[in-house]
Write an enzyme that holds these catalytic residues in place. Structure first.
Site, PDB file in Angstrom:
ATOM      1  N   LYS A 164       0.830  -1.213   0.000  1.00  0.00           N
ATOM      2  CA  LYS A 164       0.000   0.000   0.000  1.00  0.00           C
ATOM      3  C   LYS A 164       0.864   1.262   0.000  1.00  0.00           C
ATOM      4  O   LYS A 164       0.631   2.175  -0.783  1.00  0.00           O
ATOM      5  CB  LYS A 164      -0.902   0.044   1.250  1.00  0.00           C
ATOM      6  CG  LYS A 164      -1.850  -1.114   1.393  1.00  0.00           C
ATOM      7  CD  LYS A 164      -2.696  -0.988   2.670  1.00  0.00           C
ATOM      8  CE  LYS A 164      -1.896  -1.003   3.961  1.00  0.00           C
ATOM      9  NZ  LYS A 164      -1.165  -2.252   4.222  1.00  0.00           N
TER      10      LYS A 164
ATOM     11  N   ARG B 146      -9.199   1.330   8.686  1.00  0.00           N
ATOM     12  CA  ARG B 146      -8.789  -0.042   8.942  1.00  0.00           C
ATOM     13  C   ARG B 146      -9.843  -0.802   9.739  1.00  0.00           C
ATOM     14  O   ARG B 146      -9.633  -1.973  10.066  1.00  0.00           O
ATOM     15  CB  ARG B 146      -7.501  -0.034   9.764  1.00  0.00           C
ATOM     16  CG  ARG B 146      -6.258  -0.374   8.988  1.00  0.00           C
ATOM     17  CD  ARG B 146      -5.083  -0.311   9.975  1.00  0.00           C
ATOM     18  NE  ARG B 146      -3.970  -1.083   9.506  1.00  0.00           N
ATOM     19  CZ  ARG B 146      -2.866  -0.546   8.968  1.00  0.00           C
ATOM     20  NH1 ARG B 146      -2.744   0.742   8.812  1.00  0.00           N
ATOM     21  NH2 ARG B 146      -1.882  -1.334   8.600  1.00  0.00           N
TER      22      ARG B 146
ATOM     23  N   ARG C 152      11.591  -6.043   4.595  1.00  0.00           N
ATOM     24  CA  ARG C 152      11.328  -4.591   4.589  1.00  0.00           C
ATOM     25  C   ARG C 152      12.308  -3.888   5.523  1.00  0.00           C
ATOM     26  O   ARG C 152      12.577  -4.356   6.620  1.00  0.00           O
ATOM     27  CB  ARG C 152       9.885  -4.308   5.039  1.00  0.00           C
ATOM     28  CG  ARG C 152       9.653  -2.811   5.235  1.00  0.00           C
ATOM     29  CD  ARG C 152       8.208  -2.403   5.116  1.00  0.00           C
ATOM     30  NE  ARG C 152       7.361  -2.890   6.203  1.00  0.00           N
ATOM     31  CZ  ARG C 152       6.055  -2.648   6.283  1.00  0.00           C
ATOM     32  NH1 ARG C 152       5.451  -1.942   5.338  1.00  0.00           N
ATOM     33  NH2 ARG C 152       5.353  -3.133   7.280  1.00  0.00           N
TER      34      ARG C 152
ATOM     35  N   ARG D 257      11.651  -2.731  11.285  1.00  0.00           N
ATOM     36  CA  ARG D 257      10.655  -2.296  12.257  1.00  0.00           C
ATOM     37  C   ARG D 257      10.370  -3.422  13.239  1.00  0.00           C
ATOM     38  O   ARG D 257      10.251  -4.574  12.844  1.00  0.00           O
ATOM     39  CB  ARG D 257       9.342  -1.926  11.531  1.00  0.00           C
ATOM     40  CG  ARG D 257       9.293  -0.480  11.090  1.00  0.00           C
ATOM     41  CD  ARG D 257       8.182  -0.201  10.110  1.00  0.00           C
ATOM     42  NE  ARG D 257       6.864  -0.690  10.514  1.00  0.00           N
ATOM     43  CZ  ARG D 257       5.757  -0.555   9.770  1.00  0.00           C
ATOM     44  NH1 ARG D 257       5.822   0.056   8.596  1.00  0.00           N
ATOM     45  NH2 ARG D 257       4.607  -1.028  10.185  1.00  0.00           N
TER      46      ARG D 257
ATOM     47  N   ARG E 133      -0.545  -9.337  13.215  1.00  0.00           N
ATOM     48  CA  ARG E 133      -1.116  -8.251  12.416  1.00  0.00           C
ATOM     49  C   ARG E 133      -1.988  -8.804  11.291  1.00  0.00           C
ATOM     50  O   ARG E 133      -2.991  -8.188  10.925  1.00  0.00           O
ATOM     51  CB  ARG E 133      -0.007  -7.365  11.869  1.00  0.00           C
ATOM     52  CG  ARG E 133       0.615  -6.525  12.968  1.00  0.00           C
ATOM     53  CD  ARG E 133       1.945  -5.958  12.553  1.00  0.00           C
ATOM     54  NE  ARG E 133       1.823  -4.982  11.498  1.00  0.00           N
ATOM     55  CZ  ARG E 133       2.823  -4.638  10.690  1.00  0.00           C
ATOM     56  NH1 ARG E 133       4.002  -5.217  10.810  1.00  0.00           N
ATOM     57  NH2 ARG E 133       2.632  -3.733   9.772  1.00  0.00           N
TER      58      ARG E 133
HETATM   59  P1  ADP Z   1       2.301  -1.781   3.197  1.00  0.00           P
HETATM   60  O1  ADP Z   1       2.304  -0.285   3.174  1.00  0.00           O
HETATM   61  O2  ADP Z   1       1.092  -2.371   2.571  1.00  0.00           O
HETATM   62  O3  ADP Z   1       2.555  -2.331   4.557  1.00  0.00           O
HETATM   63  P2  ADP Z   1       4.887  -1.586   1.799  1.00  0.00           P
HETATM   64  O4  ADP Z   1       4.605  -0.676   0.655  1.00  0.00           O
HETATM   65  O5  ADP Z   1       5.649  -1.041   2.939  1.00  0.00           O
HETATM   66  O6  ADP Z   1       3.522  -2.275   2.292  1.00  0.00           O
HETATM   67  O7  ADP Z   1       5.634  -2.887   1.226  1.00  0.00           O
HETATM   68  C1  ADP Z   1       6.076  -3.932   2.099  1.00  0.00           C
HETATM   69  C2  ADP Z   1       7.493  -4.379   1.685  1.00  0.00           C
HETATM   70  O8  ADP Z   1       7.403  -5.062   0.427  1.00  0.00           O
HETATM   71  C3  ADP Z   1       8.474  -3.228   1.471  1.00  0.00           C
HETATM   72  O9  ADP Z   1       9.757  -3.679   1.839  1.00  0.00           O
HETATM   73  C4  ADP Z   1       8.412  -2.958  -0.022  1.00  0.00           C
HETATM   74  O10 ADP Z   1       9.652  -2.424  -0.509  1.00  0.00           O
HETATM   75  C5  ADP Z   1       8.125  -4.338  -0.583  1.00  0.00           C
HETATM   76  N1  ADP Z   1       7.229  -4.344  -1.753  1.00  0.00           N
HETATM   77  C6  ADP Z   1       6.196  -3.492  -2.040  1.00  0.00           C
HETATM   78  N2  ADP Z   1       5.577  -3.813  -3.181  1.00  0.00           N
HETATM   79  C7  ADP Z   1       6.219  -4.942  -3.661  1.00  0.00           C
HETATM   80  C8  ADP Z   1       6.047  -5.772  -4.825  1.00  0.00           C
HETATM   81  N3  ADP Z   1       5.094  -5.529  -5.732  1.00  0.00           N
HETATM   82  N4  ADP Z   1       6.883  -6.830  -4.955  1.00  0.00           N
HETATM   83  C9  ADP Z   1       7.845  -7.078  -4.018  1.00  0.00           C
HETATM   84  N5  ADP Z   1       8.055  -6.331  -2.918  1.00  0.00           N
HETATM   85  C10 ADP Z   1       7.258  -5.275  -2.730  1.00  0.00           C
HETATM   86  P1  ADP Z   2       1.430  -1.784   7.550  1.00  0.00           P
HETATM   87  O1  ADP Z   2       1.003  -1.091   6.294  1.00  0.00           O
HETATM   88  O2  ADP Z   2       2.667  -2.562   7.400  1.00  0.00           O
HETATM   89  O3  ADP Z   2       0.333  -2.542   8.210  1.00  0.00           O
HETATM   90  P2  ADP Z   2       1.334   0.751   8.959  1.00  0.00           P
HETATM   91  O4  ADP Z   2       2.546   1.591   8.992  1.00  0.00           O
HETATM   92  O5  ADP Z   2       0.211   1.157   8.085  1.00  0.00           O
HETATM   93  O6  ADP Z   2       1.833  -0.717   8.633  1.00  0.00           O
HETATM   94  O7  ADP Z   2       0.730   0.601  10.423  1.00  0.00           O
HETATM   95  C1  ADP Z   2       1.544   0.230  11.513  1.00  0.00           C
HETATM   96  C2  ADP Z   2       0.701   0.123  12.760  1.00  0.00           C
HETATM   97  O8  ADP Z   2       0.125   1.403  13.079  1.00  0.00           O
HETATM   98  C3  ADP Z   2      -0.484  -0.817  12.670  1.00  0.00           C
HETATM   99  O9  ADP Z   2      -0.138  -2.168  12.929  1.00  0.00           O
HETATM  100  C4  ADP Z   2      -1.406  -0.245  13.764  1.00  0.00           C
HETATM  101  O10 ADP Z   2      -0.954  -0.603  15.057  1.00  0.00           O
HETATM  102  C5  ADP Z   2      -1.181   1.249  13.615  1.00  0.00           C
HETATM  103  N1  ADP Z   2      -2.158   1.841  12.686  1.00  0.00           N
HETATM  104  C6  ADP Z   2      -1.905   2.395  11.460  1.00  0.00           C
HETATM  105  N2  ADP Z   2      -3.042   2.834  10.907  1.00  0.00           N
HETATM  106  C7  ADP Z   2      -4.057   2.544  11.765  1.00  0.00           C
HETATM  107  C8  ADP Z   2      -5.465   2.735  11.763  1.00  0.00           C
HETATM  108  N3  ADP Z   2      -6.105   3.313  10.717  1.00  0.00           N
HETATM  109  N4  ADP Z   2      -6.166   2.295  12.834  1.00  0.00           N
HETATM  110  C9  ADP Z   2      -5.568   1.733  13.873  1.00  0.00           C
HETATM  111  N5  ADP Z   2      -4.256   1.520  13.956  1.00  0.00           N
HETATM  112  C10 ADP Z   2      -3.483   1.917  12.913  1.00  0.00           C
END
Ligand code: ADP
Ligand code: ADP
Ligand code: ZN
Length: 214
Positions: free
Chosen positions: A13, A88, A127, A160, A171
């Site tokens: 995302k 979420r 990541r 992280r 998660r």
């Molecule tokens: P989210 O915001 O949904 O948690 P991220 O954008 O941070 O996800 O992506 C999670 C990890 O996967 C990061 O290390 C990112 O660089 C990698 N990543 C994102 N998109 C892809 C993809 N299409 N293929 C492989 N790795 C990806």
């Molecule tokens: P990812 O895309 O890898 O799930 P984020 O950086 O979006 O990670 O979120 C990290 C953490 O921050 C989540 O696991 C949650 O604890 C908190 N968080 C982020 N967005 C929300 C939301 N909209 N509602 C509740 N908790 C949130």
């Protein structure tokens, strides 16, 4: 254009939201980034949020909703935005729908980046986040030019705490229980578009731009 990103943790995302923000010149609003900035700055909100984030749980709606509504009322959001990581939960989605309705607005798209669970854990363990600017990398799929160092600001990269496998599994369970129902919610609003998040980043982005238009 007003867009929200849906998908499991690690689905991509944030990666896609950043590319969309650049191409369409929209503010990228990531609730995760806002919470992490508050943790770093040692604010009261940050201290409260950290306790939940470390356990892989969601920060309570009562802390999250006002924060986002406040952010969306700032002038740079007048021309639209991309919301990454919010809503979420169903109560968050309902609050957003109501807030928009009060202003006579609606969302344009809910982009669902779909990646099966078995791919998520390995993706998350690779990541890396920048300790300075928050930029995201992947050791295999999006490595920095110099190992362990951010391309943008030169700070060190780190894994992280909540990306360790035990927490990722929690998660994912939270995602399925609390966030996945939003797929149906936005399906009913007829703005849901699902893309295959297992493709290469550039290909996923191409599929998204096909949906959003040039
Ligand atoms: P989210 O915001 O949904 O948690 P991220 O954008 O941070 O996800 O992506 C999670 C990890 O996967 C990061 O290390 C990112 O660089 C990698 N990543 C994102 N998109 C892809 C993809 N299409 N293929 C492989 N790795 C990806
Ligand atoms: P990812 O895309 O890898 O799930 P984020 O950086 O979006 O990670 O979120 C990290 C953490 O921050 C989540 O696991 C949650 O604890 C908190 N968080 C982020 N967005 C929300 C939301 N909209 N509602 C509740 N908790 C949130
Ligand atoms: Zn950096």
């Amino acid at each position: 254009m007003k867009i929200i990103m849906l998908g499991a943790p690690g689905a991509g995302k944030g990666t896609q939201a950043e590319m969309i923000a650049e191409k369409y010149d929209l503010p990228h609003i990531s609730t995760g980034d806002i919470f992490r900035a508050n943790i770093k700055a040692g604010t009261e909100l940050g201290n409260k949020a950290k306790a939940y984030m470390d356990k892989g749980q969601l920060v309570p709606d009562s802390l999250t909703i006002d924060l986002v509504m406040d952010r969306l009322s700032q002038p740079d959001c007048d021309g639209g935005y991309i919301l990454d990581g919010f809503p979420r939960t169903i109560p968050q989605a309902v609050s957003l729908t109501k807030a928009l309705r009060d202003r006579g607005e609606t969302l344009d798209y809910a982009i669902n980046v779909h990646v099966p669970d078995e791919r998520i854990v390995s993706r998350m363990s690779g990541r890396r986040a920048c300790s300075g600017c928050g930029q995201t990398y992947h050791m295999v799929f999006a490595p920095p030019k110099t190992e362990g160092i951010c391309n943008k600001c030169g700070s060190e990269l780190f894994l992280r705490d909540d990306d360790k496998p035990e927490t990722v599994k929690k998660r994912l369970a939270v995602y399925h229980n609390q966030t996945q129902p939003l797929i149906e919610y936005y399906g009913k609003q007829r703005i849901l578009r699902t893309v295959d998040g297992t493709k290469d980043m550039e290909d996923v982005f191409q599929d998204i731009t096909n949906i959003l238009g040039a």
